[in-house]
Design a protein around this motif. Structure first.
Motif, PDB file in Angstrom:
ATOM      1  N   VAL A  39       0.821  -1.216   0.000  1.00 37.06           N
ATOM      2  CA  VAL A  39       0.000   0.000   0.000  1.00 37.06           C
ATOM      3  C   VAL A  39       0.851   1.262   0.000  1.00 37.06           C
ATOM      4  CG1 VAL A  39      -1.960  -1.117   1.136  1.00 37.06           C
ATOM      5  CG2 VAL A  39      -0.211   0.000   2.535  1.00 37.06           C
ATOM      6  N   TRP A  40       2.086   1.162   0.505  1.00 37.76           N
ATOM      7  CA  TRP A  40       2.964   2.334   0.535  1.00 37.76           C
ATOM      8  C   TRP A  40       4.399   1.849   0.353  1.00 37.76           C
ATOM      9  CZ3 TRP A  40       4.736   5.756   5.162  1.00 37.76           C
ATOM     10  CH2 TRP A  40       5.192   7.000   4.675  1.00 37.76           C
ATOM     11  N   PRO A  41       4.809   1.588  -0.885  1.00 36.86           N
ATOM     12  CA  PRO A  41       6.106   0.964  -1.143  1.00 36.86           C
ATOM     13  C   PRO A  41       7.308   1.852  -0.898  1.00 36.86           C
ATOM     14  CG  PRO A  41       5.042   1.536  -3.211  1.00 36.86           C
ATOM     15  CD  PRO A  41       4.040   1.818  -2.124  1.00 36.86           C
ATOM     16  N   THR A  42       7.124   3.163  -0.802  1.00 32.05           N
ATOM     17  CA  THR A  42       8.257   4.063  -0.588  1.00 32.05           C
ATOM     18  C   THR A  42       8.082   4.836   0.708  1.00 32.05           C
ATOM     19  OG1 THR A  42       7.184   5.815  -1.866  1.00 32.05           O
ATOM     20  CG2 THR A  42       8.659   4.328  -3.053  1.00 32.05           C
ATOM     21  N   ASN A  43       9.169   4.996   1.428  1.00 33.04           N
ATOM     22  CA  ASN A  43       9.189   5.760   2.670  1.00 33.04           C
ATOM     23  C   ASN A  43      10.327   6.772   2.606  1.00 33.04           C
ATOM     24  OD1 ASN A  43       7.201   4.592   4.684  1.00 33.04           O
ATOM     25  ND2 ASN A  43       8.255   2.721   4.045  1.00 33.04           N
ATOM     26  N   PRO A  44      10.236   7.851   3.380  1.00 32.00           N
ATOM     27  CA  PRO A  44      11.364   8.781   3.441  1.00 32.00           C
ATOM     28  C   PRO A  44      12.615   8.069   3.942  1.00 32.00           C
ATOM     29  CG  PRO A  44       9.389   9.778   4.380  1.00 32.00           C
ATOM     30  CD  PRO A  44       9.069   8.338   4.160  1.00 32.00           C
ATOM     31  N   ALA A  45      13.772   8.551   3.538  1.00 28.48           N
ATOM     32  CA  ALA A  45      15.033   7.962   3.989  1.00 28.48           C
ATOM     33  C   ALA A  45      15.186   8.139   5.495  1.00 28.48           C
ATOM     34  CB  ALA A  45      16.201   8.626   3.262  1.00 28.48           C
ATOM     35  N   VAL A  46      16.003   7.298   6.104  1.00 28.95           N
ATOM     36  CA  VAL A  46      16.171   7.360   7.562  1.00 28.95           C
ATOM     37  C   VAL A  46      16.762   8.699   7.996  1.00 28.95           C
ATOM     38  CG1 VAL A  46      16.358   4.876   7.875  1.00 28.95           C
ATOM     39  CG2 VAL A  46      18.427   6.215   7.396  1.00 28.95           C
ATOM     40  N   THR A  47      17.444   9.372   7.084  1.00 23.06           N
ATOM     41  CA  THR A  47      18.063  10.660   7.404  1.00 23.06           C
ATOM     42  C   THR A  47      17.182  11.845   7.001  1.00 23.06           C
ATOM     43  OG1 THR A  47      19.226  10.572   5.285  1.00 23.06           O
ATOM     44  CG2 THR A  47      20.413   9.743   7.224  1.00 23.06           C
ATOM     45  N   LEU A  57       4.950  12.059   3.427  1.00 22.14           N
ATOM     46  CA  LEU A  57       3.661  11.587   3.922  1.00 22.14           C
ATOM     47  C   LEU A  57       2.485  12.299   3.259  1.00 22.14           C
ATOM     48  CD1 LEU A  57       4.501  11.348   7.730  1.00 22.14           C
ATOM     49  CD2 LEU A  57       3.851   9.443   6.266  1.00 22.14           C
ATOM     50  N   ALA A  58       2.738  13.422   2.625  1.00 24.85           N
ATOM     51  CA  ALA A  58       1.661  14.206   2.011  1.00 24.85           C
ATOM     52  C   ALA A  58       0.908  13.374   0.976  1.00 24.85           C
ATOM     53  CB  ALA A  58       2.238  15.460   1.357  1.00 24.85           C
ATOM     54  N   GLY A  59      -0.399  13.307   1.138  1.00 26.84           N
ATOM     55  CA  GLY A  59      -1.231  12.551   0.209  1.00 26.84           C
ATOM     56  C   GLY A  59      -1.215  11.053   0.436  1.00 26.84           C
ATOM     57  N   HIS A  60      -0.503  10.598   1.471  1.00 25.87           N
ATOM     58  CA  HIS A  60      -0.407   9.155   1.737  1.00 25.87           C
ATOM     59  C   HIS A  60      -0.843   8.810   3.159  1.00 25.87           C
ATOM     60  CE1 HIS A  60       1.752   8.622  -2.034  1.00 25.87           C
ATOM     61  NE2 HIS A  60       2.557   9.610  -1.690  1.00 25.87           N
ATOM     62  N   THR A  61      -1.689   9.640   3.747  1.00 23.18           N
ATOM     63  CA  THR A  61      -2.072   9.427   5.138  1.00 23.18           C
ATOM     64  C   THR A  61      -2.692   8.053   5.357  1.00 23.18           C
ATOM     65  OG1 THR A  61      -2.443  11.791   5.488  1.00 23.18           O
ATOM     66  CG2 THR A  61      -3.482  10.274   7.048  1.00 23.18           C
ATOM     67  N   GLY A  62      -3.702   7.727   4.559  1.00 25.90           N
ATOM     68  CA  GLY A  62      -4.369   6.438   4.720  1.00 25.90           C
ATOM     69  C   GLY A  62      -3.443   5.267   4.480  1.00 25.90           C
ATOM     70  N   ALA A  63      -2.608   5.374   3.444  1.00 30.48           N
ATOM     71  CA  ALA A  63      -1.681   4.289   3.127  1.00 30.48           C
ATOM     72  C   ALA A  63      -0.645   4.114   4.237  1.00 30.48           C
ATOM     73  CB  ALA A  63      -0.986   4.569   1.802  1.00 30.48           C
ATOM     74  N   ALA A  64      -0.158   5.237   4.776  1.00 30.55           N
ATOM     75  CA  ALA A  64       0.846   5.166   5.840  1.00 30.55           C
ATOM     76  C   ALA A  64       0.259   4.543   7.102  1.00 30.55           C
ATOM     77  CB  ALA A  64       1.386   6.559   6.143  1.00 30.55           C
ATOM     78  N   ILE A  65      -0.959   4.930   7.454  1.00 29.62           N
ATOM     79  CA  ILE A  65      -1.611   4.350   8.632  1.00 29.62           C
ATOM     80  C   ILE A  65      -1.800   2.848   8.434  1.00 29.62           C
ATOM     81  CG2 ILE A  65      -3.752   4.280   9.973  1.00 29.62           C
ATOM     82  CD1 ILE A  65      -4.021   7.298   9.464  1.00 29.62           C
ATOM     83  N   THR A  66      -2.264   2.470   7.244  1.00 27.07           N
ATOM     84  CA  THR A  66      -2.453   1.053   6.941  1.00 27.07           C
ATOM     85  C   THR A  66      -1.147   0.289   7.068  1.00 27.07           C
ATOM     86  OG1 THR A  66      -4.274   1.545   5.424  1.00 27.07           O
ATOM     87  CG2 THR A  66      -3.202  -0.602   5.185  1.00 27.07           C
TER      88      THR A  66
END
Length: 213
Positions: A39-47, A57-66
């Protein structure tokens, strides 16, 4: 004599029920991670900086929560069942500790995605995201200890099978990625791609086998 005779037929269905529950939990663990990463294959880098976290996270609130609920919450509970049903002490203790960290990550991730990011709280979102990654490092190191403690006895006794050797490989790979996440290092964090596959394989295989480790 009578009590032993009566206990055996009762114990066998109970063991079978537990084995089925643990196997389902192992498959559920795998499914939760697959769904969460899909549902959310990409995440911000650890840094990532605060603004970069908000942008990611913008526009991916539901996907990130899931994703957080699936990979940290549901997967954490499923792992607890596998740990309880398949591992012996002290591997069970470190496994439970990893589960506890995972559930904390679930709560913190939901707070980040549902409240801090939408409210544009840059500093708080950055702190939460950094803490999530450091907790991921702690969890990975606990999982490394769990896999090592579960697999090493069979290796020492020369009775190891492929699951035990996978556990040892997992312990090595996830230690590297765990240190990377704990230190927020972009050099070591990518090792999670290897350790993640090994973790899913090891947990699922451990769950569906009848042997306690």
């Amino acid at each position: 004599m009578t009590s032993n005779t009566l206990a055996t037929p009762v114990a066998r269905p109970r063991r079978a029920t537990i084995a089925i529950a643990v196997a389902i939990a192992g498959i559920g663990y795998l499914a939760a991670w697959v769904i969460g990463l899909s549902v959310w294959p990409t995440n911000p880098a650890v840094t990532a900086t605060g603004p970069e976290v908000l942008a990611g996270l913008a526009g991916h609130t539901g996907a990130a929560i899931t994703q957080y609920v699936a990979t940290q919450g549901i997967a954490g509970l499923a792992l607890a069942v596998v740990v309880a049903g398949r591992l012996r002490r002290p591997a069970r203790l470190t496994g439970y500790a990893a589960v506890a960290v995972s559930l904390v990550q679930c709560a913190l991730g939901v707070q980040l995605a549902a409240y801090l990011a939408p409210a544009h709280q840059v500093a708080a979102a950055h702190s939460a995201f950094a803490l999530l990654n450091r907790l991921d490092g702690v969890k990975m190191l606990l999982l490394a200890a769990t896999a090592l403690l579960a697999s090493a006895p069979a290796v020492r006794s020369r009775s190891a099978n492929w699951i035990d050797w996978t556990g040892l490989a997992l312990a090595a790979a996830i230690t590297a990625s765990g240190i990377g996440y704990l230190l927020l290092s972009t050099a070591l964090a990518p090792a999670a791609y290897v350790s993640g596959v090994l973790l899913l394989l090891w947990v699922t295989a451990t769950a569906v086998t009848s042997r306690r480790m």
